[in-house]
Design an enzyme around this catalytic site. Structure first.
Site, PDB file in Angstrom:
ATOM      1  N   GLY A  26       0.822  -1.204   0.000  1.00 17.54           N
ATOM      2  CA  GLY A  26       0.000   0.000   0.000  1.00 17.54           C
ATOM      3  C   GLY A  26       0.854   1.251   0.000  1.00 17.54           C
ATOM      4  O   GLY A  26       2.055   1.198   0.279  1.00 17.54           O
ATOM      5  N   ASN A  27       0.242   2.380  -0.328  1.00 17.66           N
ATOM      6  CA  ASN A  27       0.989   3.637  -0.397  1.00 17.66           C
ATOM      7  C   ASN A  27       0.045   4.833  -0.414  1.00 17.66           C
ATOM      8  O   ASN A  27      -1.132   4.694  -0.727  1.00 17.66           O
ATOM      9  CB  ASN A  27       1.943   3.649  -1.611  1.00 17.66           C
ATOM     10  CG  ASN A  27       1.441   2.783  -2.741  1.00 17.66           C
ATOM     11  OD1 ASN A  27       0.500   3.157  -3.413  1.00 17.66           O
ATOM     12  ND2 ASN A  27       2.038   1.612  -2.921  1.00 17.66           N
ATOM     13  N   GLU A  73       4.471   2.116  -7.151  1.00 20.70           N
ATOM     14  CA  GLU A  73       3.139   2.346  -7.712  1.00 20.70           C
ATOM     15  C   GLU A  73       2.854   3.843  -7.856  1.00 20.70           C
ATOM     16  O   GLU A  73       1.708   4.269  -7.881  1.00 20.70           O
ATOM     17  CB  GLU A  73       2.093   1.628  -6.860  1.00 20.70           C
ATOM     18  CG  GLU A  73       2.223   0.109  -7.016  1.00 20.70           C
ATOM     19  CD  GLU A  73       1.453  -0.713  -6.003  1.00 20.70           C
ATOM     20  OE1 GLU A  73       1.355  -0.294  -4.842  1.00 20.70           O
ATOM     21  OE2 GLU A  73       0.956  -1.775  -6.377  1.00 20.70           O
ATOM     22  N   HIS A  92      -3.561   3.818  -1.897  1.00 22.59           N
ATOM     23  CA  HIS A  92      -3.688   2.489  -2.502  1.00 22.59           C
ATOM     24  C   HIS A  92      -3.436   1.440  -1.423  1.00 22.59           C
ATOM     25  O   HIS A  92      -2.449   1.540  -0.689  1.00 22.59           O
ATOM     26  CB  HIS A  92      -2.681   2.351  -3.644  1.00 22.59           C
ATOM     27  CG  HIS A  92      -2.474   0.941  -4.074  1.00 22.59           C
ATOM     28  ND1 HIS A  92      -3.528   0.129  -4.437  1.00 22.59           N
ATOM     29  CD2 HIS A  92      -1.365   0.175  -4.167  1.00 22.59           C
ATOM     30  CE1 HIS A  92      -3.052  -1.074  -4.735  1.00 22.59           C
ATOM     31  NE2 HIS A  92      -1.745  -1.070  -4.576  1.00 22.59           N
ATOM     32  N   HIS A  94      -4.225  -2.986  -0.215  1.00 24.86           N
ATOM     33  CA  HIS A  94      -4.625  -4.342  -0.607  1.00 24.86           C
ATOM     34  C   HIS A  94      -5.663  -4.862   0.393  1.00 24.86           C
ATOM     35  O   HIS A  94      -5.610  -6.016   0.800  1.00 24.86           O
ATOM     36  CB  HIS A  94      -3.410  -5.270  -0.654  1.00 24.86           C
ATOM     37  CG  HIS A  94      -2.354  -4.828  -1.615  1.00 24.86           C
ATOM     38  ND1 HIS A  94      -1.054  -5.305  -1.580  1.00 24.86           N
ATOM     39  CD2 HIS A  94      -2.387  -3.950  -2.646  1.00 24.86           C
ATOM     40  CE1 HIS A  94      -0.342  -4.730  -2.540  1.00 24.86           C
ATOM     41  NE2 HIS A  94      -1.126  -3.904  -3.195  1.00 24.86           N
ATOM     42  N   HIS A 155      -5.770  -7.052  -7.858  1.00 21.40           N
ATOM     43  CA  HIS A 155      -4.715  -6.344  -7.135  1.00 21.40           C
ATOM     44  C   HIS A 155      -5.216  -5.715  -5.829  1.00 21.40           C
ATOM     45  O   HIS A 155      -4.786  -6.112  -4.758  1.00 21.40           O
ATOM     46  CB  HIS A 155      -4.115  -5.300  -8.085  1.00 21.40           C
ATOM     47  CG  HIS A 155      -2.964  -4.543  -7.543  1.00 21.40           C
ATOM     48  ND1 HIS A 155      -2.115  -3.803  -8.327  1.00 21.40           N
ATOM     49  CD2 HIS A 155      -2.508  -4.371  -6.277  1.00 21.40           C
ATOM     50  CE1 HIS A 155      -1.194  -3.240  -7.574  1.00 21.40           C
ATOM     51  NE2 HIS A 155      -1.421  -3.571  -6.325  1.00 21.40           N
TER      52      HIS A 155
HETATM   53 ZN   LIG Z   1      -0.455  -2.672  -4.755  1.00 20.47          ZN
END
Ligand SMILES: [Zn+2]
Length: 214
Positions: A26-27, A73, A92, A94, A155
């Protein structure tokens, strides 16, 4: 709206606390006052992450500050922030239940009023594109034209808002909705859509708030 690196770091820590990410997955990105973008780094544990680990880039991805590499990403963040000046942050993750829908290439339906108010309607699933690719960034930006969240096929989840805290709220809302819909289906329940007028009216509220961030 713009934010500070402190806002990005706080949202990253909260995202871990809320169970929306594990490890280094994640980010988060946030638009800064000078038009540059603060990004979480690649491969740094959220518990250990400090302001010093964050990376500053321009909207095309050139690194302006920080000693780490930006998230791999980054293109999906920058594509969204380039496309929509009214937005100030992208997240973002998961998250588990949302990713279940992403595996099925199935939108998360807007069956709860707050989903339409905060996310603009059902959470669409992007066509599959390779992770970290420019094509994925373009696809995500297209889907977020009138939405606060979208699924990345096979994803995970991506959300947007005026600030990192609000983008995190949207991620939690998308995940909770996915869990509720999954649970209702597991009960064998018939899931009834919201009345069309409610959808239209509340999507109008979403659009107004998005275009007039406070
Ligand atoms: Zn990802």
């Amino acid at each position: 709206m713009t934010c500070t690196p402190e806002d990005v770091l706080a949202a990253a820590k909260q995202m871990l606390h809320d169970g929306l990410v594990e490890g280094t997955a994640g980010n988060i990105s946030g638009r800064l006052d000078d038009g540059s973008v603060c990004l979480t780094p690649s491969s740094v544990d959220y518990e250990l992450m400090t302001l010093d680990d964050l990376v500053i880039v321009d909207l095309d991805g050139a690194v302006l500050g920080g000693h780490r590499s930006p998230t791999t990403e980054k293109d999906l963040h920058l594509s969204v922030l380039r496309s929509y000046p009214e937005l100030g942050a992208v997240i973002h993750t998961h998250a588990v239940y949302a990713t279940m829908f992403a595996l099925a290439h199935e939108p998360i339906p807007a069956v709860i009023e707050e989903v339409v108010v905060y996310l603009g309607g059902e959470i669409p699933c992007c066509d599959y594109k390779g992770t970290g690719s420019r094509d994925l960034g373009d696809e995500v930006a297209k889907r977020l034209a009138d939405r606060g969240a979208a699924l990345l096929a096979n994803h995970g989840l991506v959300t947007c808002a005026s600030t990192p805290a609000k983008a995190l709220h949207n991620a939690a809302l998308a995940e909770r909705t996915a869990q509720i819909v999954w649970g209702a289906r597991a009960m064998g329940a018939t899931i009834h859509p919201l009345p069309e007028k409610v959808n239209v009216d509340m999507a109008g509220v979403y659009r107004f708030v998005r275009d007039n961030p406070s």
